[in-house]
Design a protein around this motif. Sequence first.
Motif: not given
Length: 191
Positions: A71-79, A124-140
């Motif tokens: 599990e990875v919780g809610s993450g930080g992508k929410d407004d 599980a995902t986080t915002w990429a530098e563009d702030g619009k694209t979700a990418v894996p939080t755990f890159p490996n």
Amino acid sequence: MTRFDWPTLLWGERTVAVPSDGLQHLDGGAMFGVVPRVLWEKKLPPDDRNRIRLGMTCPLVDGPEGRTVIEVGSGGKDDARFQDIYGLERDGGLPKRLADRGAPPETVDRVVLTHLHFDHAGGATTWAEDGKTAVPTFPNATYCIHPGEFEDAMNPNARDAASYLKRDYAPLDENGRVRWIEGGEVIDGVR
């Protein structure tokens, strides 16, 4: 094997710790269903919006097969509006807690998601530098997901639609990061 400064359990060759992605506040009646409020409110008093405080725990298993987060919780992508509705309190969240204790996201080998509701899979995902694209939080990491749950999450019914947010898990499949688990062991000795 890494030892952490938060409570741990030794399990054979493994260490199990229980970091958190923070807290959320959800409607007490929805959480307890048919259990009368007079019974549950004694243990978990609701706030003025009838929400009870719940932790988003994310067990960390460190062992010979590598590092696994369950599990990875809610993450930080929410407004702000979403955070207010669900009473999210993250204070840096799981990635920061892991990094502060010597287990940054890039050192995680696998992430096990029991289901894909936002409070379990949002991180599980986080915002990429563009702030619009979700990418894996755990890159490996490889993300272990049941294919039936993924199908349900990609095509939710009206009742579940608010709990499933495609940005949390669709990019994992798009990036070839998913290991489909239909039963049996995720890692040796862990089902």
